[in-house]
Design a protein around this motif. Sequence first.
Motif, short mmCIF file in Angstrom:
data_model
loop_
_atom_site.label_atom_id
_atom_site.label_comp_id
_atom_site.label_asym_id
_atom_site.label_seq_id
_atom_site.Cartn_x
_atom_site.Cartn_y
_atom_site.Cartn_z
N ASN A 50 0.88 -1.17 0.00
CA ASN A 50 0.00 0.00 0.00
C ASN A 50 0.92 1.22 0.00
O ASN A 50 1.54 1.53 1.00
N PHE A 52 1.79 5.32 -0.73
CA PHE A 52 1.08 6.60 -0.66
C PHE A 52 2.04 7.74 -0.37
O PHE A 52 3.15 7.52 0.10
N THR A 59 -6.60 10.85 3.08
CA THR A 59 -6.76 9.70 2.20
C THR A 59 -5.70 8.65 2.48
O THR A 59 -5.99 7.45 2.52
N CYS A 60 -4.48 9.07 2.71
CA CYS A 60 -3.40 8.13 3.02
C CYS A 60 -3.68 7.42 4.34
O CYS A 60 -3.54 6.20 4.45
N SER A 63 -6.32 4.80 3.88
CA SER A 63 -5.87 3.58 3.22
C SER A 63 -5.16 2.66 4.21
O SER A 63 -5.34 1.44 4.16
N CYS A 81 2.72 -0.95 4.32
CA CYS A 81 2.33 0.42 3.97
C CYS A 81 3.60 1.24 3.81
O CYS A 81 4.45 1.27 4.71
N SER A 83 5.63 4.83 2.52
CA SER A 83 5.67 6.25 2.18
C SER A 83 7.09 6.73 2.45
O SER A 83 7.95 5.97 2.87
N SER A 131 3.60 8.10 -5.41
CA SER A 131 2.25 8.12 -5.97
C SER A 131 1.39 7.03 -5.31
O SER A 131 1.86 5.92 -5.09
N ARG A 132 0.14 7.36 -5.02
CA ARG A 132 -0.77 6.40 -4.40
C ARG A 132 -0.95 5.20 -5.33
O ARG A 132 -1.46 5.35 -6.45
N THR A 152 -4.86 11.46 -7.17
CA THR A 152 -4.10 11.23 -5.94
C THR A 152 -4.93 11.38 -4.67
O THR A 152 -4.67 10.70 -3.68
N GLU A 155 -9.07 7.19 -2.93
CA GLU A 155 -8.58 5.94 -2.34
C GLU A 155 -8.39 4.87 -3.42
O GLU A 155 -9.03 4.92 -4.47
#
Length: 168
Positions: A50, A52, A59-60, A63, A81, A83, A131-132, A152, A155
């Motif tokens: 995942n 983001f 939104t991040c 998710s 996850c 980032s 990028s998501r 972006t 979800e």
Amino acid sequence: MATVTLKGNPINTIGTLPAVGSDAPNFTMTKEDLSSGSLSDYKGKKVVLNIFPSIDTGTCAQSVRQFNQEAAELDNTAVVCISKDLPFAQGRFCGAEGINNVEMMSDFKDGNFGKAYGVEFADGPLETLLSRSVVVVDEKGKVLYTEQVSETVEEPNYKAALEALMDA
């Protein structure tokens, strides 16, 4: 290069997601406890990546919450996850939210994950962030499913990602 939007404004990534059926690129990133983690740590498990821009956006954060909830129901599956947030911010968020079914990793040190997966923003206000996107990998390291969210602030398609796991 892929083009997505941020509130309707186009922004580009440095590449494209790995192709379905290809080997998922290995990576090494920093975990919440500052140790290193890599895709190879999950060999023999299905993995949901995942990806983001920042845990500090609604939104991040959603998710991570959603995949945390869904991950509790999954057998032989890890949800990672990813980032560029510092591990401290990732840990603070997970602690405050009671998130314990996903693992957080940060690409802050060298950005190699964003480059290998083609999801680093090349321009725009989020330049160098990720990028998501969602990438699902099978037990042998093959890419089963990919999605780069076109807008972006929206979800990802959780259902499609989870269905890819069930079909594997």
